[in-house]
Each structure stands twice: as C-alpha cells, then as structure tokens.
Write a protein that holds these residues in place. Sequence first.
Motif, PDB file in Angstrom:
ATOM      1  N   ARG A 161     -73.926  67.646 -73.504  1.00 25.02           N
ATOM      2  CA  ARG A 161     -73.552  67.960 -74.881  1.00 25.02           C
ATOM      3  C   ARG A 161     -73.462  66.669 -75.699  1.00 25.02           C
ATOM      4  O   ARG A 161     -72.869  65.675 -75.252  1.00 25.02           O
ATOM      5  N   LEU A 162     -74.036  66.711 -76.891  1.00 24.29           N
ATOM      6  CA  LEU A 162     -74.022  65.549 -77.792  1.00 24.29           C
ATOM      7  C   LEU A 162     -73.034  65.793 -78.924  1.00 24.29           C
ATOM      8  O   LEU A 162     -73.101  66.821 -79.613  1.00 24.29           O
ATOM      9  N   PHE A 163     -72.126  64.856 -79.106  1.00 22.74           N
ATOM     10  CA  PHE A 163     -71.116  64.952 -80.165  1.00 22.74           C
ATOM     11  C   PHE A 163     -71.153  63.658 -80.967  1.00 22.74           C
ATOM     12  O   PHE A 163     -70.948  62.577 -80.409  1.00 22.74           O
ATOM     13  N   VAL A 164     -71.439  63.757 -82.265  1.00 18.19           N
ATOM     14  CA  VAL A 164     -71.536  62.550 -83.092  1.00 18.19           C
ATOM     15  C   VAL A 164     -70.589  62.663 -84.283  1.00 18.19           C
ATOM     16  O   VAL A 164     -70.311  63.760 -84.775  1.00 18.19           O
ATOM     17  N   VAL A 165     -70.120  61.519 -84.735  1.00 19.47           N
ATOM     18  CA  VAL A 165     -69.281  61.440 -85.935  1.00 19.47           C
ATOM     19  C   VAL A 165     -69.926  60.433 -86.873  1.00 19.47           C
ATOM     20  O   VAL A 165     -70.255  59.312 -86.471  1.00 19.47           O
ATOM     21  N   GLY A 166     -70.123  60.842 -88.101  1.00 24.21           N
ATOM     22  CA  GLY A 166     -70.721  59.931 -89.071  1.00 24.21           C
ATOM     23  C   GLY A 166     -70.578  60.471 -90.471  1.00 24.21           C
ATOM     24  O   GLY A 166     -70.219  61.627 -90.682  1.00 24.21           O
ATOM     25  N   ASP A 167     -70.848  59.627 -91.435  1.00 24.67           N
ATOM     26  CA  ASP A 167     -70.752  60.002 -92.847  1.00 24.67           C
ATOM     27  C   ASP A 167     -71.981  59.464 -93.568  1.00 24.67           C
ATOM     28  O   ASP A 167     -72.103  58.257 -93.769  1.00 24.67           O
ATOM     29  N   ASP A 168     -72.886  60.367 -93.932  1.00 34.23           N
ATOM     30  CA  ASP A 168     -74.109  59.914 -94.599  1.00 34.23           C
ATOM     31  C   ASP A 168     -73.806  59.238 -95.933  1.00 34.23           C
ATOM     32  O   ASP A 168     -74.598  58.443 -96.429  1.00 34.23           O
ATOM     33  N   TRP A 169     -72.645  59.531 -96.526  1.00 34.84           N
ATOM     34  CA  TRP A 169     -72.263  58.875 -97.774  1.00 34.84           C
ATOM     35  C   TRP A 169     -72.016  57.378 -97.568  1.00 34.84           C
ATOM     36  O   TRP A 169     -71.989  56.616 -98.527  1.00 34.84           O
ATOM     37  N   GLN A 170     -71.809  56.978 -96.305  1.00 35.01           N
ATOM     38  CA  GLN A 170     -71.533  55.571 -96.014  1.00 35.01           C
ATOM     39  C   GLN A 170     -72.676  54.907 -95.252  1.00 35.01           C
ATOM     40  O   GLN A 170     -72.474  53.916 -94.553  1.00 35.01           O
ATOM     41  N   SER A 171     -73.874  55.418 -95.403  1.00 35.03           N
ATOM     42  CA  SER A 171     -75.043  54.805 -94.769  1.00 35.03           C
ATOM     43  C   SER A 171     -75.518  53.649 -95.643  1.00 35.03           C
ATOM     44  O   SER A 171     -76.165  53.848 -96.673  1.00 35.03           O
ATOM     45  N   ILE A 172     -75.192  52.423 -95.240  1.00 33.95           N
ATOM     46  CA  ILE A 172     -75.444  51.253 -96.089  1.00 33.95           C
ATOM     47  C   ILE A 172     -76.177  50.134 -95.348  1.00 33.95           C
ATOM     48  O   ILE A 172     -76.209  48.998 -95.822  1.00 33.95           O
ATOM     49  N   TYR A 173     -76.786  50.457 -94.204  1.00 32.74           N
ATOM     50  CA  TYR A 173     -77.428  49.400 -93.416  1.00 32.74           C
ATOM     51  C   TYR A 173     -78.909  49.686 -93.175  1.00 32.74           C
ATOM     52  O   TYR A 173     -79.453  49.351 -92.134  1.00 32.74           O
ATOM     53  N   ARG A 174     -79.574  50.270 -94.154  1.00 34.00           N
ATOM     54  CA  ARG A 174     -81.002  50.522 -93.984  1.00 34.00           C
ATOM     55  C   ARG A 174     -81.763  49.219 -93.779  1.00 34.00           C
ATOM     56  O   ARG A 174     -82.727  49.160 -93.017  1.00 34.00           O
ATOM     57  N   PHE A 175     -81.334  48.143 -94.448  1.00 30.35           N
ATOM     58  CA  PHE A 175     -82.002  46.846 -94.305  1.00 30.35           C
ATOM     59  C   PHE A 175     -81.921  46.336 -92.870  1.00 30.35           C
ATOM     60  O   PHE A 175     -82.712  45.482 -92.460  1.00 30.35           O
ATOM     61  N   ALA A 176     -80.959  46.848 -92.097  1.00 28.97           N
ATOM     62  CA  ALA A 176     -80.833  46.451 -90.693  1.00 28.97           C
ATOM     63  C   ALA A 176     -81.443  47.488 -89.753  1.00 28.97           C
ATOM     64  O   ALA A 176     -81.316  47.364 -88.539  1.00 28.97           O
ATOM     65  N   GLY A 177     -82.094  48.516 -90.320  1.00 29.30           N
ATOM     66  CA  GLY A 177     -82.805  49.483 -89.495  1.00 29.30           C
ATOM     67  C   GLY A 177     -82.154  50.835 -89.345  1.00 29.30           C
ATOM     68  O   GLY A 177     -82.685  51.698 -88.636  1.00 29.30           O
ATOM     69  N   SER A 178     -81.001  51.077 -89.978  1.00 26.36           N
ATOM     70  CA  SER A 178     -80.354  52.380 -89.826  1.00 26.36           C
ATOM     71  C   SER A 178     -81.204  53.471 -90.472  1.00 26.36           C
ATOM     72  O   SER A 178     -81.895  53.236 -91.463  1.00 26.36           O
TER      73      SER A 178
END
Length: 670
Positions: free
Chosen positions: A332-349
Amino acid sequence: MDRFINPRKLIEEQRIKLKQEQEKRRRMDGMIATLCQSDERFAADYLQFMNYYRVEMKAAWEFSSLAEYSESLRANGVRSLDGKMKNSLEECVIANWLIQNGVPFQYERPYEHDTRTVDHRQYQPDFYIPSIGLYIEHFGIDRQGRTAPYIDHAQYHEQMKWKRETHRAHGTQMLETYSWEFADGILLRKLEKALIEASVVLKPLSVEQLLKRMNDSGVVSTLASLMTTFLTLYKGNGSRVRPHEGRRSKWQQERQALFLRLFERLHDVYENENAAAGEIDFEDMIECATAHVRAGRARTTLRYILVDEFQDISPGRAALIASLRERQTDCRLFVVGDDWQSIYRFAGSDLGAMTRFSEAFGPAERVSLDTTFRFHSALAEVSDRFVQKNPAQIRKSLQAVRQSDRAGVVVCHRAPAAPVFDDALTQIAAEAPAGPSVLILARYNFQLPDAAELRRLKAEFSTLRFTALSAHASKGLESDYVLLLIGSGEWGFPAQMVDDPLLQLVLTAEDEYPHGEERRLFYVAMTRARQRTFLLVEPSVEPSAFVSELLADRGYRVERQGEGTRPPSCPQCGSGSLHLRPGVGGTLYRCSNQPLCRYSEGPCPACGTGRMMRNPKSGFQCRGCAHALPACPRCATGRLERRQGAHGEFLGCSNYADGSIRCRYTQSVA
C-alpha cells in the motif's frame, strides 16, 4: 508537519547545500576548460555556443509591451563579449561576430552629421565600422515588414525611411539587417559577405584570445552553471530528453543541437571520471535502485510505503516508488503532499505526480487535510483565493481553527528614505508585547538585511525574535509574524528571471498559468505567519503583479498602509516609468525601458529631486518643492532655467542639451 525555526540548523543546511552546488559548478568549469584545450571539436562548438547561442529569450513579437521586453533583456543579461549590454539578442550576436572576427566597431556612435531638430534627436546608428566608414542598422521587422505588437508600425517605418534618406542625403554607407534574417539563420552569412565585398580584412581571434575575452566579460561561468543544472535534471528524470513542444525558429533548433552536442561530451567525461574513481552520485543511486528492483535483484517485503512532501518528488524517485509497487502488488502506498507548495521545479520536482497521481500509481483515494491550525481565517481566505487563481492547482478550501476579524495580510508602502522594516515592527511590538517571533523573507538571499542591519533591529526591537531567510528556505517553517520584502522586475516577486528554455528538455511539463510556480512560492511565504503577514513594498518602483492583484481584487481582505507612489509614466514610450538615476548627462529622470527608450528629463533645479510638471498658469512647477519656471516659448516642451554665460546670467531652454530635442532659445534676465 511544520516545525519551529532553528536558525543555526537552517543556516548550516544552506551552507552545506551551497558548498555542494559550488563544488559541482567548479568541477564542470574544470571539465570545460580541459576539453577546450584537448578537444578541437569541443572548443569550436563551445566558442560557437558562447558567441552566438549563449542566451535565448522570446522573440520580440512574443512580448506584450516594451516594458516586458526591456525587463527580459535585463533578466537574461544580454551582454556581448565587450561586456556591454545590447538592445536586443540579435544585436548582441552581431557584436560578438564582429569581435570574434577582429572587426573594430563602435556601438551606437553618434552619426557624423548633426541631425538634431525639434522632431529628431541626434541619430545614433546601431553599429559603425570606422575602417570603411560603414554604418549597420538592424531593423526589428519580419519578412512582411511587421513590427512587434507594442511598436507603432507606421512610426517605426517612418523612422526607417528617415534613416535611409539621412544616409542618402549625406552620402554615407548603410547596411541593413533584419530580425527575420536572424530567425532564418542567414544574418551572419549576409554580414560576412557584405564586409568582405567592402574589402574588410577579417582577422579571427584565436581560441586563447576568445577565451580571454569571455573571461574578461564574465560570461564563461554561465554555461558551467547551466550544464550542471541540466546534468542533475537529466539524470534525475531517468536520463531522458523530452521532445521540445511548439514551433521553433531555425536559430533555436541550431542552439538546441549545439548544446546537446556539448552536453553529450561533458556527460561522457563526467561518467568516466566517476567510474575511474569508483564513485556514483545521488541520481545514480536512485536509478540503480530502480533497475535492481525491476530486474528482481532486490527482494522487498514492504507492506506500506509512506512518502512525505510528495509535491517535491522527481520523476526518478517516482519511478523507484512505482517499481516497488510493481514487484509487490499487495503493498500500500500512502503519500502526504500539498500541490500548492510545489516550488522546486527548477530542481526537478514533478507537480504532475500529485495532480495526475492515479495515472502513475493506479486507482487512489484522496483525503484533503483542509484544516489549518497555524494561521487564522483572515489569512486562510486570502491565501486560499490567491493560490487557486491558477486552475492547475487541486481545488480545496482551507478551514482555520482560529477566527479573526482583522486582515491577515498588510500591504505596507513605506515612504521614500524611510527605514525598510521599522513601521511594521513598531506595530508588531505594540500589538504583541510578549516577544513574538518575526520571520523576514525575501525572494532572493541577497535582498535580506545584512548582519549590521539585523543587529540594529535586534537592538531597537529587543522584545522581538528575528530570523531572515529566502522564501524557498522558509518552506515548512512558521513564525508569529512574517515581513515579506517585495521588489519588482528582474529581482522582484514574481521574479522575471526565467530558466533557460533548454532546461525544458529535462523538466516536466509546466502549467501554463502565468507565474505559476512564483504564485505558489508567494503563497508559501505568506502562509508562514500565525498572526499576520506584512508585504513591504519599496517606494517609487513598478508595482508587483501579485501586490497589485491583492489590492485590486475586492475578494481579498487586505489592509493597506501608506500611499503607494507609482512612478510617473514615460511620455515617449508610454509603457515605461521615470526614475531619478545618475548617468553621463548627470542625474536625470530616465525611462525604465532604457536603452530601448532613451527619454530623459532634468529634475527641478531648485531641490534637485522633484519632477517638473506642466502648470497652465506658471508653465512648470515642481511636484516636490513647488518651485515654478516659465515654459519655453519656442519649443513649448522645455522650461526656461537660469544659466551663467560669458556675459552674465540668462534664461535658457532646458532642452538645450539634456532634453530629447535641441532648443537653443535664450532670453535675458529681467
């Protein structure tokens, strides 16, 4: 998930990360230098790229205003090998070709004949080749003669006609080049042919001479930095290059092909060095682990996979997680995240890992953690509405445990010459005497207060506890109050500094909403506060698009303090603003679109800073000290100022030398 600030730990983490990044860039610099000496093909490609393809920006036709285009020029650092800014990428390429081929030239040298009239300033052609007396004018038009949308088509063609007639009348030579020739990749061939036919002897600089010019101009390190970032992203997404989407000019295609050829050679050297040393990097670790799992060489008995901060995951790490689930279907995969705080695209996110989760990992159930215990309802309402202006974000509504009738966001316009932080800190100290924490944030580290300023703040506001960080470094932290420094333009918020388009080849697809990631970063910065966030706006600068939005949209509950003094608009181009700046002609009000717009005007001669405005009764009056001057009766645009001559004082028109036109009207002092 949030944690209280541990300044020492954060500073140490940033120091280690910066040291690692600097070491990687130094290593890339060394590989480039070595290959330039040992590999003739690489050296030729490298010099070709640095001279003609170092910078890529949108074509002039893709900008909505002259101000936007001017800002992009500054943000991209369009400087030629002589270290000087050029008015366009195309002119920069022309200048570099002339330098590389040993052709002396003068950029924007005043025309040899006086052309100043009431209607025209002194003519300054783009390039002048003194050895043969040839002027080069580069015209920004396409094959159909069309100009950029923010340029007056009729006026531009009238100026082209006037320039041609001026050269014809004075018997001077002019070579015309055009933007469409640059896009089609024929501009430099045309330039070379024209100069050779004019008996110019080309004396190409050697590799050593060109490398020295590049070092002296300060542009060498830019490729090492770009290559280092590209290498990290390339390996982090599984060593794949994403096809470039959209229509591209021949010049853009050539730039991409040349860059990838350079990268392939550097990548080989990098991998060979690692192999010889028996080393692998972090991206290798992820890729090797994924390969082992997929090949069945790594046996796992995982029942649960838990991932935190999932919005920051890269394609390579997402592939590792997917491979673990493929090998063990009952996991089972369980993830926690907030797409509103995705701020590292320059680092590959990869933001899509969250917004399109089921496509990558199969059917899933999403539970929204929509209750915030940190900030109150007023700040939740503003931040919620702000970030969801971008339709790419997952829709949800934050509910705050604490309610508040007071605005959570304060836009603070400080007066000119006033201390940056003091007004806001005085308010904080008065409303929260129990020693609250204050987090000072800026878009970039260099904008933060220095050590001396922090010592002053701690001494004068001794009941407050201070920490200063960049907006990126503040993610996951919290403080009672936030002071967010708001700049504009190149280093503003939203920042105008853009990633090189070549990085799109190894980055995930970006949402198309304007300033999408900058909007998320602004949201992160605003929501670090438990009580209130103060947006500190600099006086007399172009307003931030985000601050303007917060103030204009009635759906936001935002408090405004102080009067924002928007700079006056440029009367010549209309899209720029006037700022008091020093220059060759003295301290003048100059257009923010310089050098594309050359408008300037002198300040009030009495106070030295105020702007002289037309007054129907007195002619001109200073907005600062109210000093009045009569208007020039000849040109009507200048003002009569006291001057000292050989025979004593007299009144002369302000357009005599410093204005946009020449007017030599004089009048005796009554």
